[in-house]
Design a protein around this motif. Sequence first.
Motif, PDB file in Angstrom:
ATOM      1  N   SER A  26       0.800  -1.217   0.000  1.00  0.00           N
ATOM      2  CA  SER A  26       0.000   0.000   0.000  1.00  0.00           C
ATOM      3  C   SER A  26       0.841   1.279   0.000  1.00  0.00           C
ATOM      4  O   SER A  26       1.918   1.340   0.598  1.00  0.00           O
ATOM      5  N   CYS A  27       0.316   2.298  -0.653  1.00  0.00           N
ATOM      6  CA  CYS A  27       0.912   3.644  -0.651  1.00  0.00           C
ATOM      7  C   CYS A  27       0.013   4.609   0.121  1.00  0.00           C
ATOM      8  O   CYS A  27       0.170   5.823   0.033  1.00  0.00           O
ATOM      9  N   THR A  28      -0.944   4.064   0.864  1.00  0.00           N
ATOM     10  CA  THR A  28      -1.924   4.864   1.602  1.00  0.00           C
ATOM     11  C   THR A  28      -1.692   4.749   3.091  1.00  0.00           C
ATOM     12  O   THR A  28      -1.526   3.648   3.616  1.00  0.00           O
ATOM     13  N   GLU A  74      -2.501   9.535   0.521  1.00  0.00           N
ATOM     14  CA  GLU A  74      -2.023   8.627  -0.517  1.00  0.00           C
ATOM     15  C   GLU A  74      -0.773   9.210  -1.163  1.00  0.00           C
ATOM     16  O   GLU A  74      -0.731  10.396  -1.488  1.00  0.00           O
ATOM     17  N   TYR A  75       0.211   8.352  -1.365  1.00  0.00           N
ATOM     18  CA  TYR A  75       1.442   8.714  -2.064  1.00  0.00           C
ATOM     19  C   TYR A  75       1.469   7.992  -3.404  1.00  0.00           C
ATOM     20  O   TYR A  75       0.749   7.008  -3.608  1.00  0.00           O
ATOM     21  N   TYR A  76       2.330   8.449  -4.291  1.00  0.00           N
ATOM     22  CA  TYR A  76       2.497   7.789  -5.586  1.00  0.00           C
ATOM     23  C   TYR A  76       3.317   6.512  -5.468  1.00  0.00           C
ATOM     24  O   TYR A  76       3.176   5.612  -6.288  1.00  0.00           O
ATOM     25  N   ASN A  77       4.197   6.438  -4.454  1.00  0.00           N
ATOM     26  CA  ASN A  77       5.003   5.220  -4.323  1.00  0.00           C
ATOM     27  C   ASN A  77       5.168   4.815  -2.858  1.00  0.00           C
ATOM     28  O   ASN A  77       5.022   5.630  -1.952  1.00  0.00           O
ATOM     29  N   ARG A  78       5.469   3.566  -2.679  1.00  0.00           N
ATOM     30  CA  ARG A  78       5.591   2.963  -1.355  1.00  0.00           C
ATOM     31  C   ARG A  78       6.734   3.582  -0.537  1.00  0.00           C
ATOM     32  O   ARG A  78       6.590   3.776   0.671  1.00  0.00           O
ATOM     33  N   ASP A  80       7.876   6.608  -0.415  1.00  0.00           N
ATOM     34  CA  ASP A  80       7.462   7.870   0.209  1.00  0.00           C
ATOM     35  C   ASP A  80       6.516   7.612   1.382  1.00  0.00           C
ATOM     36  O   ASP A  80       6.616   8.252   2.435  1.00  0.00           O
ATOM     37  N   ALA A  81       5.611   6.660   1.216  1.00  0.00           N
ATOM     38  CA  ALA A  81       4.682   6.318   2.298  1.00  0.00           C
ATOM     39  C   ALA A  81       5.448   5.765   3.501  1.00  0.00           C
ATOM     40  O   ALA A  81       5.145   6.105   4.656  1.00  0.00           O
TER      41      ALA A  81
END
Length: 155
Positions: A26-28, A74-78, A80-81
């Motif tokens: 998830s990226c959320t 929410e991020y575009y990639n894991r 960053d999350a």
Amino acid sequence: MSFKNSYRDARFKGDRDMLERKLEESCTLYIGNLSFYTTEEQIYFLFSMAGIVKRIILGLDKLKRTPCGFAFVEYYNRDDAEMAHRYINGTKLDDRVIRTDFDAGFEEGRQYGRGRSGGQVRDEYRRDFDDGRGGYGVQIKQAVLPPNAIPLPEF
């Protein structure tokens, strides 16, 4: 990297293994313990320090449509999350210690509180006064007001 999640969506449709798989990719992030007065702009400013934010979904009281203390980022990639979870979890925003947990992914309808009064369930039972979360909990407010009283407006 694997993170231990304390937040679980009780209405997740799927088994535990499916949930774990979704959480791993998830990226959320679920953001909890926000002030009712925290804005999307404040959340964006803080969480964009960890990476490029795709979108922010502010949790709303399902009856009043006012903020009720949680959000999804929410991020575009894991990566960053993960950076946000690692460095922002447990920090203060709007004088409140916030918590972050990975979420299996936002779906329409989850932005609304699930408590009977429209907000979060935890605010139904809270007995302490918390100015950042609208004062006293719902049960205390109901116990203090006479049955036919007109409630004071919330600011």
